[in-house]
Each structure stands twice: as C-alpha cells, then as structure tokens.
Design a protein around this motif. Structure first.
Motif, mmCIF file in Angstrom:
data_model
loop_
_atom_site.group_PDB
_atom_site.id
_atom_site.type_symbol
_atom_site.label_atom_id
_atom_site.label_comp_id
_atom_site.label_asym_id
_atom_site.label_seq_id
_atom_site.Cartn_x
_atom_site.Cartn_y
_atom_site.Cartn_z
ATOM 1 N N TYR A 32 57.440 79.375 3.418
ATOM 2 C CA TYR A 32 58.241 79.803 2.136
ATOM 3 C C TYR A 32 57.809 80.903 1.387
ATOM 4 O O TYR A 32 58.812 81.674 0.876
ATOM 5 N N SER A 33 56.669 81.280 1.554
ATOM 6 C CA SER A 33 56.162 82.768 1.007
ATOM 7 C C SER A 33 56.852 83.807 1.253
ATOM 8 O O SER A 33 56.757 84.875 0.817
ATOM 9 N N GLN A 34 57.402 83.558 2.857
ATOM 10 C CA GLN A 34 58.153 84.699 3.226
ATOM 11 C C GLN A 34 59.491 85.033 2.423
ATOM 12 O O GLN A 34 60.068 86.286 2.289
ATOM 13 N N LEU A 35 59.967 84.051 1.670
ATOM 14 C CA LEU A 35 61.292 84.142 0.970
ATOM 15 C C LEU A 35 61.145 84.457 -0.519
ATOM 16 O O LEU A 35 62.110 84.926 -1.057
ATOM 17 N N ALA A 36 60.188 83.771 -1.146
ATOM 18 C CA ALA A 36 59.961 84.043 -2.412
ATOM 19 C C ALA A 36 58.309 83.478 -2.816
ATOM 20 O O ALA A 36 57.680 82.890 -2.142
ATOM 21 N N PRO A 37 58.010 83.859 -4.209
ATOM 22 C CA PRO A 37 56.417 83.307 -4.461
ATOM 23 C C PRO A 37 56.559 81.789 -4.589
ATOM 24 O O PRO A 37 57.607 81.015 -4.770
ATOM 25 N N VAL A 38 55.596 81.111 -4.135
ATOM 26 C CA VAL A 38 55.408 79.711 -3.902
ATOM 27 C C VAL A 38 54.405 79.167 -5.189
ATOM 28 O O VAL A 38 53.332 79.805 -5.233
ATOM 29 N N VAL A 39 54.707 78.054 -5.550
ATOM 30 C CA VAL A 39 53.980 77.437 -6.089
ATOM 31 C C VAL A 39 53.675 75.910 -5.872
ATOM 32 O O VAL A 39 54.827 75.283 -5.761
ATOM 33 N N SER A 40 52.551 75.148 -5.785
ATOM 34 C CA SER A 40 52.365 73.869 -5.263
ATOM 35 C C SER A 40 52.070 72.929 -6.421
ATOM 36 O O SER A 40 51.680 73.653 -7.639
ATOM 37 N N ASP A 41 52.508 71.701 -6.420
ATOM 38 C CA ASP A 41 52.053 70.688 -7.248
ATOM 39 C C ASP A 41 50.716 70.677 -7.475
ATOM 40 O O ASP A 41 49.695 71.001 -6.557
ATOM 41 N N ARG A 42 50.164 70.506 -8.626
ATOM 42 C CA ARG A 42 48.645 70.391 -8.897
ATOM 43 C C ARG A 42 48.240 68.953 -8.991
ATOM 44 O O ARG A 42 46.834 68.700 -8.861
ATOM 45 N N LEU A 43 49.112 67.937 -9.028
ATOM 46 C CA LEU A 43 48.788 66.806 -8.729
ATOM 47 C C LEU A 43 48.929 66.206 -7.208
ATOM 48 O O LEU A 43 49.935 66.858 -6.505
ATOM 49 N N PRO A 44 48.028 65.479 -6.556
ATOM 50 C CA PRO A 44 47.898 65.221 -5.252
ATOM 51 C C PRO A 44 49.017 64.164 -4.986
ATOM 52 O O PRO A 44 49.670 63.576 -5.889
ATOM 53 N N ASP A 45 49.437 63.895 -3.896
ATOM 54 C CA ASP A 45 50.226 62.975 -3.131
ATOM 55 C C ASP A 45 51.710 63.007 -3.454
ATOM 56 O O ASP A 45 52.316 61.933 -3.742
ATOM 57 N N TYR A 46 52.113 63.983 -3.334
ATOM 58 C CA TYR A 46 53.666 63.973 -3.708
ATOM 59 C C TYR A 46 54.046 63.174 -4.841
ATOM 60 O O TYR A 46 54.915 62.609 -4.623
ATOM 61 N N PRO A 47 53.647 63.677 -6.089
ATOM 62 C CA PRO A 47 53.988 62.378 -7.171
ATOM 63 C C PRO A 47 55.539 62.614 -7.490
ATOM 64 O O PRO A 47 56.103 62.042 -8.461
ATOM 65 N N GLY A 48 56.272 63.636 -6.845
ATOM 66 C CA GLY A 48 57.909 63.373 -7.408
ATOM 67 C C GLY A 48 58.106 64.881 -8.032
ATOM 68 O O GLY A 48 57.482 65.725 -8.210
ATOM 69 N N PRO A 49 59.533 64.922 -8.300
ATOM 70 C CA PRO A 49 60.074 66.061 -8.694
ATOM 71 C C PRO A 49 59.450 66.727 -9.975
ATOM 72 O O PRO A 49 59.584 67.775 -10.302
ATOM 73 N N LEU A 50 59.145 65.663 -11.000
ATOM 74 C CA LEU A 50 58.535 66.024 -12.501
ATOM 75 C C LEU A 50 57.400 66.795 -12.050
ATOM 76 O O LEU A 50 56.981 67.999 -12.816
ATOM 77 N N ALA A 51 56.448 66.602 -11.071
ATOM 78 C CA ALA A 51 55.427 67.381 -10.579
ATOM 79 C C ALA A 51 55.623 68.763 -10.104
ATOM 80 O O ALA A 51 54.961 69.849 -10.456
ATOM 81 N N GLY A 52 56.812 68.952 -9.672
ATOM 82 C CA GLY A 52 57.256 70.337 -9.221
ATOM 83 C C GLY A 52 57.765 70.831 -10.302
ATOM 84 O O GLY A 52 57.661 72.336 -10.486
ATOM 85 N N MET A 53 58.606 70.318 -11.173
ATOM 86 C CA MET A 53 58.689 70.806 -12.823
ATOM 87 C C MET A 53 57.785 71.404 -13.321
ATOM 88 O O MET A 53 57.693 72.606 -13.905
ATOM 89 N N LEU A 54 56.659 70.679 -13.474
ATOM 90 C CA LEU A 54 55.741 71.246 -14.154
ATOM 91 C C LEU A 54 54.886 72.214 -13.697
ATOM 92 O O LEU A 54 54.728 73.287 -14.306
ATOM 93 N N ALA A 55 54.945 72.405 -12.457
ATOM 94 C CA ALA A 55 54.400 73.463 -11.557
ATOM 95 C C ALA A 55 55.187 74.841 -11.891
ATOM 96 O O ALA A 55 54.722 75.848 -12.212
#
Length: 194
Positions: A62-85
């Motif tokens: 992904y970082s080849q395409l654009a800057p990447v940011v990961s969730d800071r909450l573990p275990d894939y808590p859903g799109p809200l976690a991605g929104m927060l990041a």
C-alpha cells in the motif's frame, strides 16, 4: 489539487478482515486487470489535496501507492477505527472516507459532499436514493477526540456514532451504482462478466 471550496484530505479504508472475500486483502483483489485499491485511488486522487490509505496488512504494498496509517486499536475493530486513524493523520479540517471495494465512485464525489454541507454540520454522508452509505462520508477532523472516546467505550457502529453529531445527507440518487461494494468473489465475477 481538489476542486472543492477548501482543502480536503481523503482516507481509503482498507484495514478490514475481508471475511466475505475469504480473508484475502480486499484492496489487492483484481478487477479488470487492476487491484480494487487502484480503481478507487484513480477516482479519488484528483478530487482531494491529500490522500492516505488505512491498512493493517500489506503495508509495504500500500505504501507504494500512498502514505499508510494503521489502526491503533488491535484486532480489526472495524471502519470506525480506520476513521479515527485517518482523522488523526489528516492535515485538513475535512476528511473524506471511502472503502477500498467501491471502484465506481463518482468523479465529483468530493465536490458534491462539500456542496451538501450546512452551517454547523460535522458529517456529510452519501445517500444513493435507497440507502445511506455510511462509509462514504465527509467528516470534520475535529471529531477525532470524540471518536476515540466512543471507541474506548466500545462503540463499533458507524451510524450510531454519526447520530451523535450534526449529520446531513448528500443526494446521489442519480448514480446509485457508484457505491456498489465488491466485497465477495461473486461480486467481482459479476462485474467482470459485464
């Protein structure tokens, strides 16, 4: 450079488990010879001033395409976690969110979401004429602390969190298929057949 009244950040949400896609990283599933993420990126990049991908795996790809940011909450808590990041990473006051499995997004998505804003609104969500599309939304960056609190309290549903804020809808009833989610192998097969 965006064609919106003020600068926009955008975040492509690609951080989920993709259980309906058999667990493979959805962003890299090919459609018409190109990964889904590439289709979304090509549609979105010309509309915004900053673009980031929210991902929790395939980070180097992904970082080849654009800057990447990961969730800071573990275990894939859903799109809200991605929104927060995304809200915490963004540099502009308004942040546009889209999922990585919507390759047909309108080329004027950002402009129309911005147009739908009303004084004092915090969230603008796309409506396809039948359904609200909660993962296609323009969100005020200032909501990050409130979202962090909601997640800490266990909130995982986007529409519940949106309901806590001044939300307006943007009408996209003229192009409902622009929001088609390709989140199962059969969805990809159907669109390939077309």
């Amino acid at each position: 450079m965006s064609n919106t009244p003020d600068p926009l950040s955008a975040v492509i949400l690609a951080g989920g488990r993709a259980t309906r896609m058999g667990g493979q990283d959805k962003g890299w599933v090919p459609l018409a010879g190109k990964p889904l993420i590439q289709h979304v990126l090509e549609r979105l990049a010309p509309q915004v001033d900053e673009l980031v991908i929210n991902a929790n795996r395939s980070l180097e790809q992904y970082s080849q395409l654009a800057p990447v940011v990961s969730d800071r909450l573990p275990d894939y808590p859903g799109p809200l976690a991605g929104m927060l990041a995304g809200l915490e990473r963004a540099h502009h006051d308004w942040v546009l969110f889209v999922p990585c499995d919507t390759p047909f997004l309108p080329t004027d998505l950002a402009a129309r979401l911005c147009q739908a804003r009303t004084p004092g609104c915090d969230v603008v969500v796309a409506h396809d004429g039948h359904w609200l599309q909660p993962v296609v939304a323009l969100v005020r960056r200032a909501l990050a602390p409130d979202l962090a609190l909601a997640l800490a309290e266990g909130e995982r549903k986007i529409d519940y969190w949106f309901a806590r804020h001044h939300m307006v809808q943007a009408d996209f009833s003229d192009c409902p298929h622009a929001f088609d989610n390709l989140n199962r192998p059969e969805d990809i097969a159907q669109h390939e057949a077309r």
